[in-house]
Design a protein around this motif. Structure first.
Motif, PDB file in Angstrom:
ATOM      1  N   VAL A 174      42.808  45.324  37.921  1.00 30.47           N
ATOM      2  CA  VAL A 174      43.790  44.247  38.046  1.00 30.47           C
ATOM      3  C   VAL A 174      45.144  44.884  37.875  1.00 30.47           C
ATOM      4  O   VAL A 174      46.115  44.661  38.247  1.00 30.47           O
ATOM      5  N   ILE A 175      45.244  45.831  36.655  1.00 33.89           N
ATOM      6  CA  ILE A 175      46.480  46.363  36.396  1.00 33.89           C
ATOM      7  C   ILE A 175      46.962  47.412  37.382  1.00 33.89           C
ATOM      8  O   ILE A 175      48.116  47.210  37.940  1.00 33.89           O
ATOM      9  N   VAL A 176      46.069  47.971  38.063  1.00 33.44           N
ATOM     10  CA  VAL A 176      46.337  48.801  39.139  1.00 33.44           C
ATOM     11  C   VAL A 176      46.899  48.061  40.424  1.00 33.44           C
ATOM     12  O   VAL A 176      47.876  48.227  41.182  1.00 33.44           O
ATOM     13  N   GLY A 177      46.030  46.787  40.570  1.00 36.25           N
ATOM     14  CA  GLY A 177      46.333  45.726  41.625  1.00 36.25           C
ATOM     15  C   GLY A 177      47.874  45.419  41.498  1.00 36.25           C
ATOM     16  O   GLY A 177      48.588  45.256  42.588  1.00 36.25           O
ATOM     17  N   GLU A 178      48.026  44.911  40.504  1.00 38.16           N
ATOM     18  CA  GLU A 178      49.754  44.561  40.127  1.00 38.16           C
ATOM     19  C   GLU A 178      50.624  45.632  40.471  1.00 38.16           C
ATOM     20  O   GLU A 178      51.744  45.377  40.610  1.00 38.16           O
ATOM     21  N   PHE A 179      50.267  47.079  39.865  1.00 38.51           N
ATOM     22  CA  PHE A 179      51.239  48.232  40.146  1.00 38.51           C
ATOM     23  C   PHE A 179      51.542  48.107  41.682  1.00 38.51           C
ATOM     24  O   PHE A 179      52.709  48.199  41.948  1.00 38.51           O
ATOM     25  N   LEU A 180      50.488  48.013  42.445  1.00 39.00           N
ATOM     26  CA  LEU A 180      50.569  48.126  44.075  1.00 39.00           C
ATOM     27  C   LEU A 180      51.354  46.688  44.442  1.00 39.00           C
ATOM     28  O   LEU A 180      52.233  46.841  45.339  1.00 39.00           O
ATOM     29  N   VAL A 181      51.058  45.513  44.207  1.00 44.30           N
ATOM     30  CA  VAL A 181      51.653  44.419  44.604  1.00 44.30           C
ATOM     31  C   VAL A 181      53.013  44.144  44.191  1.00 44.30           C
ATOM     32  O   VAL A 181      53.805  43.654  44.796  1.00 44.30           O
ATOM     33  N   SER A 182      53.077  44.554  42.764  1.00 43.06           N
ATOM     34  CA  SER A 182      54.294  44.216  42.158  1.00 43.06           C
ATOM     35  C   SER A 182      55.169  43.011  42.354  1.00 43.06           C
ATOM     36  O   SER A 182      56.434  43.018  42.861  1.00 43.06           O
ATOM     37  N   GLN A 239      54.129  39.992  39.869  1.00 39.66           N
ATOM     38  CA  GLN A 239      54.208  39.441  38.645  1.00 39.66           C
ATOM     39  C   GLN A 239      52.886  39.902  38.082  1.00 39.66           C
ATOM     40  O   GLN A 239      51.858  40.607  38.566  1.00 39.66           O
ATOM     41  N   GLY A 240      53.074  39.615  36.495  1.00 42.91           N
ATOM     42  CA  GLY A 240      51.823  40.171  35.731  1.00 42.91           C
ATOM     43  C   GLY A 240      52.326  41.111  34.981  1.00 42.91           C
ATOM     44  O   GLY A 240      53.223  41.881  35.017  1.00 42.91           O
ATOM     45  N   LEU A 241      51.356  41.429  33.757  1.00 44.57           N
ATOM     46  CA  LEU A 241      51.639  42.477  32.985  1.00 44.57           C
ATOM     47  C   LEU A 241      51.570  43.912  33.530  1.00 44.57           C
ATOM     48  O   LEU A 241      52.385  44.623  33.301  1.00 44.57           O
ATOM     49  N   GLY A 242      50.641  44.056  34.655  1.00 42.08           N
ATOM     50  CA  GLY A 242      50.950  45.286  35.285  1.00 42.08           C
ATOM     51  C   GLY A 242      52.436  45.608  35.886  1.00 42.08           C
ATOM     52  O   GLY A 242      52.636  46.681  36.155  1.00 42.08           O
ATOM     53  N   TYR A 243      52.670  44.486  36.612  1.00 50.47           N
ATOM     54  CA  TYR A 243      54.111  44.319  37.172  1.00 50.47           C
ATOM     55  C   TYR A 243      55.079  44.858  36.137  1.00 50.47           C
ATOM     56  O   TYR A 243      56.023  45.627  36.405  1.00 50.47           O
ATOM     57  N   MET A 244      54.866  44.420  34.682  1.00 54.02           N
ATOM     58  CA  MET A 244      55.988  44.542  33.939  1.00 54.02           C
ATOM     59  C   MET A 244      55.927  46.032  33.312  1.00 54.02           C
ATOM     60  O   MET A 244      57.033  46.675  33.255  1.00 54.02           O
ATOM     61  N   ILE A 245      54.679  46.640  33.524  1.00 56.36           N
ATOM     62  CA  ILE A 245      54.645  48.003  33.231  1.00 56.36           C
ATOM     63  C   ILE A 245      55.411  49.075  34.280  1.00 56.36           C
ATOM     64  O   ILE A 245      56.060  49.700  33.970  1.00 56.36           O
ATOM     65  N   ILE A 246      55.230  48.626  35.375  1.00 54.77           N
ATOM     66  CA  ILE A 246      55.633  49.310  36.584  1.00 54.77           C
ATOM     67  C   ILE A 246      57.386  49.162  36.670  1.00 54.77           C
ATOM     68  O   ILE A 246      57.968  49.956  36.832  1.00 54.77           O
ATOM     69  N   TYR A 247      57.588  48.021  36.546  1.00 55.49           N
ATOM     70  CA  TYR A 247      59.126  47.621  36.311  1.00 55.49           C
ATOM     71  C   TYR A 247      59.575  48.217  35.334  1.00 55.49           C
ATOM     72  O   TYR A 247      60.645  48.891  35.469  1.00 55.49           O
ATOM     73  N   GLY A 248      59.243  48.083  34.179  1.00 51.80           N
ATOM     74  CA  GLY A 248      59.673  48.772  33.005  1.00 51.80           C
ATOM     75  C   GLY A 248      59.812  50.140  33.184  1.00 51.80           C
ATOM     76  O   GLY A 248      60.912  50.889  32.814  1.00 51.80           O
ATOM     77  N   PHE A 249      58.789  50.744  33.740  1.00 51.89           N
ATOM     78  CA  PHE A 249      58.749  52.435  33.938  1.00 51.89           C
ATOM     79  C   PHE A 249      59.998  52.831  34.928  1.00 51.89           C
ATOM     80  O   PHE A 249      60.792  53.731  34.642  1.00 51.89           O
ATOM     81  N   GLN A 250      60.217  51.856  36.000  1.00 47.53           N
ATOM     82  CA  GLN A 250      61.256  52.309  36.902  1.00 47.53           C
ATOM     83  C   GLN A 250      62.482  52.007  36.547  1.00 47.53           C
ATOM     84  O   GLN A 250      63.482  52.648  36.812  1.00 47.53           O
ATOM     85  N   VAL A 251      62.904  51.140  35.610  1.00 51.70           N
ATOM     86  CA  VAL A 251      64.267  50.869  35.012  1.00 51.70           C
ATOM     87  C   VAL A 251      64.437  51.685  33.814  1.00 51.70           C
ATOM     88  O   VAL A 251      65.259  51.481  33.085  1.00 51.70           O
ATOM     89  N   PHE A 252      63.253  52.461  33.363  1.00 51.89           N
ATOM     90  CA  PHE A 252      63.420  53.196  32.078  1.00 51.89           C
ATOM     91  C   PHE A 252      63.329  52.317  30.901  1.00 51.89           C
ATOM     92  O   PHE A 252      63.998  52.771  29.801  1.00 51.89           O
ATOM     93  N   ASN A 253      62.751  51.193  30.857  1.00 51.15           N
ATOM     94  CA  ASN A 253      62.786  50.205  29.812  1.00 51.15           C
ATOM     95  C   ASN A 253      61.205  50.319  29.246  1.00 51.15           C
ATOM     96  O   ASN A 253      60.510  49.509  29.486  1.00 51.15           O
TER      97      ASN A 253
END
Lengths: 259, 265
Positions: free
Chosen positions: B207-215, B217-231
């Motif tokens: 699910v987390i990898v899925g959310e990385f890809l779909v980007s 919403q969800g906790l996986g999205y929060m991780i990938i978003y935080g990573f991209q904006v360096f938060n």
């Protein structure tokens, strides 16, 4: 008419590299209420014969008739008891003993009552709601006996049911099984490798030969022994004589093999 | 000393040991957070990369007050639970089919080996194209990652059930179907439960990898978003929430285990 008629049965096992003739030309008639033991050298096909009588295994040729009806698959009329109890560990004792009834679709208030009554007879009434892991080996085998009797089969097939028990438990259980079977007027076939058990419990002893197994000889247990409980029977002179006879006969197989 | 006193002393000993274990566990947790806070506030660890407990806590409060944390958590949790249940149920059903038909199991054998060795997350882009960038492809990912291994493990368990239990039920005239439901399946509950435990972890990965890809919403999205904006505070917060939720799920499976396997005494 005999209850069970075995007519010229043969069983051959096939594998990729071999053909094994396990059983060859066995004829036997078992009368109602009779207790038969089957003995023979190890690996001679005793269990195969029993499995075919139960209908779990099909003979390669020949017929087996129970009450005149040919056996082609397991029927409610025969009960089968294995070397170990094989109680289902995930079911309570009550559910275990009614397993057969449930599988056959015969579970009613009445039949369940009967099963619980049998459990009481075995002195295990108070354990109806516990799980098998909480019982000792001897108790579990008694529960397995109740499970078999609960469906009220006419013919009982016992495949070395005492072989996994310690000696004292085995002796007690032999008495119990013997008296229960006589009391309920059942017909029984016992497979065993234990000569004294065969003599103590049965009316006739069928000795099979080495593979391919045929009936080598049938011993009649003297009437004086038949009337006794297995434990008492073991203490008589007649018992020892018969034991010697059977022992020598079995030994002769061993000699034939080594020579 | 009589036996009663000896027994009391023994019970006391057990209690003391248990307490000691608990205290040590708690100390490790506290030590972890305290040293994390200390090391980042002293700039021994770069707070930009490692954030700090106080920043994570503040972010959590902000996210609670605007409610967004609940949206992301519940979306991810929903996808994970569904993926987990689907993966386990389909795996068990496939195992049942393989058990039923020897022909099918022989035919399928090499395909299962290939599918099992293959990294399932690599199929992510195809799933997104096929099912659309949303719930369904993320759930499919959560399920896909566990379904093959479940099939293999449960099928092996089915095969290894003692033949004699089947003999017992067959001697009562049971059909193959009945033997399956009254012997094979219940005998394999312990194995199925232990695959459930493994699948809890696998479903989270999917699910987390899925959310990385779909980007979306969800906790996986929060991780990938935080990573991209360096938060990285956001990344750490998501990780901690995942840790808590995954543990809760695991505990639920253990509760189920105790319920289903109570016969083991």
């Amino acid at each position: 008419m005999a209850l069970l008629e075995i007519n010229k049965i043969e069983k051959t096992y096939f594998s990729k590299t071999s053909v094994t003739e396990a059983i060859k030309d066995i004829n036997l008639a078992v009368e109602r209420g009779e207790f038969i033991s089957i003995i023979g050298p190890s690996g001679c096909g005793k269990t195969t014969l029993l499995s075919m009588i139960s209908g779990l295994l099909k003979p390669t040729s020949g017929t087996i008739k129970l009450d005149g009806k040919q056996i082609t698959k397991p029927t409610p009329e025969t009960g089968y008891m294995l070397q170990q109890d094989y109680l289902f560990p995930w079911l309570s004792i009550r559910r275990n003993i009614t397993l057969g009834l449930k599988t056959m679709g015969l579970l009613t208030k009445e039949t369940e009552c009967h099963a619980l009554h049998l459990l009481n007879e075995m002195g295990l009434g108070e354990f109806k709601d516990v799980y098998p892991s909480q019982l000792s080996g001897g108790m579990r085998q008694r529960v397995a006996l109740v499970r078999m009797l609960a469906t009220q089969p006419k013919l009982l097939l016992l495949d070395e049911p005492f072989s996994a028990l310690d000696f004292q438990t085995k002796l007690k259980l032999e008495d119990l099984v013997h008296s229960t079977i006589k009391e309920h007027e059942k017909t029984a076939i016992l497979v065993t490798h234990d000569i004294s058990e065969a003599i103590a419990m049965s009316d006739r002893i069928v000795m099979l030969s080495r593979r391919p197994a045929t009936i080598h000889r049938i011993f009649k247990v003297p009437d004086a022994l038949k009337g006794l409980e297995p434990f008492e029977a073991r203490n008589t002179a007649l018992f020892n004589d018969l034991f010697q006879d059977i022992w020598e006969e079995l030994e002769s197989f061993e000699h034939k093999r080594t020579s | 000393m009589n036996t009663k006193e000896l027994h009391n002393a023994y019970v006391q000993g057990l209690k003391r040991e248990k307490r000691f274990v608990r205290i040590t566990q708690l100390s490790i947790l506290i030590l972890f957070f305290v040293s994390w806070e200390f090391l980042t506030s002293q700039r021994i660890l770069d707070p930009l990369l490692f954030s700090s407990p106080s920043r994570v806590w503040n972010l959590l409060l902000i996210r609670i007050s605007d409610g967004s944390i609940f949206v992301h958590s519940s979306v991810t949790l929903f996808e994970t639970v569904l993926g987990f249940i689907l993966g386990t149920a389909m795996g068990t059903a496939m195992a049942a089919m393989l058990w039923w038909s020897r022909f099918l199991s022989r035919v399928m054998d090499p395909y299962l080996v290939v599918l099992n060795s293959m990294p399932k997350v690599a199929l992510g882009p195809i799933l997104i194209v096929g099912l659309g960038p949303g719930f369904s492809s993320i759930i499919a990912m959560g399920a896909l990652i566990s379904v093959i291994i479940t099939t293999l493990v449960v099928y092996n368990a089915f095969k290894e059930v003692d033949e004699n239990y089947v003999k017992v039920i067959r001697s009562f005239g049971a059909t193959k179907r009945k033997s399956f439901f009254s012997v094979i399946l219940p005998a394999c509950f312990p194995t199925i439960i232990s695959t459930l435990k493994v699948n809890v972890g696998l479903a989270w990965v999917g699910v987390i990898v899925g959310e990385f890809l779909v980007s979306k919403q969800g906790l996986g999205y929060m991780i990938i978003y935080g990573f991209q904006v360096f938060n990285f505070t956001m990344v750490m917060l998501s990780l901690l929430i995942i840790a808590v939720l995954a543990t809760c799920m695991y505990q639920l499976v253990e509760l189920l285990e105790r319920k289903l396997l109570k016969y083991r005494g």
